[in-house]
Design an enzyme around this catalytic site. Structure first.
Site, PDB file in Angstrom:
ATOM      1  N   HIS A   1      -0.342   4.904   7.145  1.00 57.32           N
ATOM      2  CA  HIS A   1       0.367   5.364   5.951  1.00 57.32           C
ATOM      3  C   HIS A   1       0.832   6.807   6.072  1.00 57.32           C
ATOM      4  O   HIS A   1       0.131   7.638   6.656  1.00 57.32           O
ATOM      5  CB  HIS A   1      -0.528   5.216   4.718  1.00 57.32           C
ATOM      6  CG  HIS A   1      -1.000   3.815   4.497  1.00 57.32           C
ATOM      7  ND1 HIS A   1      -2.212   3.364   4.982  1.00 57.32           N
ATOM      8  CD2 HIS A   1      -0.425   2.772   3.864  1.00 57.32           C
ATOM      9  CE1 HIS A   1      -2.364   2.087   4.654  1.00 57.32           C
ATOM     10  NE2 HIS A   1      -1.290   1.714   3.981  1.00 57.32           N
TER      11      HIS A   1
ATOM     12  N   SER B   1       0.806  -1.223   0.000  1.00 57.06           N
ATOM     13  CA  SER B   1       0.000   0.000   0.000  1.00 57.06           C
ATOM     14  C   SER B   1       0.836   1.269   0.000  1.00 57.06           C
ATOM     15  O   SER B   1       0.331   2.340  -0.355  1.00 57.06           O
ATOM     16  CB  SER B   1      -0.936   0.008   1.214  1.00 57.06           C
ATOM     17  OG  SER B   1      -0.198  -0.102   2.422  1.00 57.06           O
TER      18      SER B   1
ATOM     19  N   ASP C   1      -3.133   8.511   7.475  1.00 53.13           N
ATOM     20  CA  ASP C   1      -4.119   7.668   8.148  1.00 53.13           C
ATOM     21  C   ASP C   1      -3.390   6.822   9.183  1.00 53.13           C
ATOM     22  O   ASP C   1      -2.229   7.069   9.485  1.00 53.13           O
ATOM     23  CB  ASP C   1      -4.920   6.825   7.151  1.00 53.13           C
ATOM     24  CG  ASP C   1      -4.065   5.844   6.358  1.00 53.13           C
ATOM     25  OD1 ASP C   1      -2.945   5.489   6.819  1.00 53.13           O
ATOM     26  OD2 ASP C   1      -4.489   5.419   5.273  1.00 53.13           O
TER      27      ASP C   1
END
Length: 378
Positions: free
Chosen positions: A345, A52, A342
């Site tokens: 991340h 991610s 977040d």
């Protein structure tokens, strides 16, 4: 250029692409050697593999309710050109984009799964800018979050099929030259370690490291066999200090055990890359030290303009880490002053500073060379 598959211009396009690919590589070699050509772009293309931290929307095309996706506002709140969720786990660009910009591209190449249904679009992207295969939740091991991502082994297989399409269009020689000059960016292993640490009972660490090193080695070796020569590898950061881990502590402290697990893997990765470079002629790499960079940043966050190193800018609850970044989440006032966008991340600003540190190689954050020097090698 707009072209319809099967049109009379297809043969001419293929011929021109062949000439264009070879010419571009020649110009890059000339520029790196100090010749008269002045190229803004340092590499012909960039190919991206990972999780991610590098995904630009591949997971948006995967089926299933448990696939992690960043396809809703407020993700992309600061995306250049206008707020929109792009599949990036960020408020805008992330480290793949900023690395691409440093290399002379506009942003990260497009997500493979966004291109795959359109063979011509995939081919043109692969030849002109590259392809991004990264997938949120992915690991080096196929078993990591199985069924909800594109594991590293499959990302490499997708690259293999992309290469076959390139060869069919521009020939094996031009494809090999292009790939040998291109930049292969990696950031993976984070999810493997996180899943291992969360398992009860925990497994054997030595066995885990051996499995991860074997999988990483297979991926790099396979890509090398396809013609890849320049590998920019980002190691695992301070996994024990992300908000989603800190919130499990009553004091919001880092999980030292998870950080030690990460450090051990990074040691194994360093040894792996040195061994591969000694064994595979022409392989060059730059190992970017996300772990050390994060330590330095956390020790003096004000130097980078941060006011928060432990909380999510977008989330809810304590440390903003009790939920994902959702359309109804609370956001911080200044997105650039939080390390984390977040609960798991980095923010766009963190991605920008990270890419700059790795590209310039300042303060020893890359070894044996910087991303910049790696890109310029001929």
């Amino acid at each position: 250029m707009v072209m319809v598959m099967g049109s009379p211009s297809m043969k001419g396009l293929v011929a021109s692409l062949t000439t264009f690919s070879i010419l571009r590589v020649c110009l890059i070699i000339s520029a790196a050697a100090g010749g008269p050509a002045k190229m803004v772009r340092l590499v012909p293309a960039m190919y991206v593999f990972g999780d991610s931290t590098l995904d630009v929307g591949n997971n948006n095309y995967l089926p299933g309710p448990n696939v992690p996706r960043a396809n809703m506002p407020l993700n992309g709140a600061d995306f250049p050109g206008g707020a929109r969720a792009t599949g990036r786990f960020s408020n805008g660009y992330h480290v793949a984009d900023f690395t691409a910009i440093k290399l002379g591209l506009k942003e990260s190449p497009p997500a493979y799964l966004s291109l795959a249904p359109r063979p011509t679009a995939l081919l043109l992207s692969a030849l002109a800018t590259g392809v991004n295969y990264a997938s949120a939740g992915a690991g080096i091991l196929d078993s990591t979050n199985a069924g909800n991502n594109i594991p590293l082994s499959r990302q490499v297989r997708y690259m293999e099929s992309t290469k076959a399409a390139m060869e069919a269009s521009v020939g094996k020689a031009a494809t090999r030259v292009l790939l040998s000059r291109s930049f292969f960016l990696f950031n993976i292993g984070n999810n493997d370690l996180s899943v291992f640490a969360a398992a009860q009972p925990a497994g054997d660490v030595a066995t885990l490291y051996a499995s991860l090193v074997s999988g990483y080695s297979a991926a790099i070796t396979d890509l090398y066999a396809m013609g890849a020569r320049k590998f920019g590898i980002i190691n695992v950061g301070l996994l024990g200090c992300v908000p989603t881990v800190r919130v499990l502590s009553a004091t919001g402290a880092c999980n030292d055990g998870l950080n030690l697990l990460s450090a051990g893997f990074n040691d194994a990765l360093r040894s792996l890359l040195a061994g591969l470079a000694a064994r595979l002629p022409g392989l060059d790499y730059s190992l970017a030290d996300s772990y050390n960079l994060t330590q330095v940043t956390f020790a003096n966050p004000a130097a980078s303009g941060y006011v928060s190193i432990d909380s999510a800018c977008c989330g809810s609850g304590r440390l903003g880490a009790e939920s994902d970044c959702l359309p109804n989440s609370t956001t911080c006032a200044d997105h650039d002053r939080f390390v984390f966008w977040d609960r798991g991340h980095p923010s766009q600003r963190a991605g920008e500073l990270t890419a700059a540190a790795f590209f310039d190689g300042a303060a020893g954050f890359t070894a044996p060379i910087s991303f910049d020097r790696l890109a310029r090698k001929v």
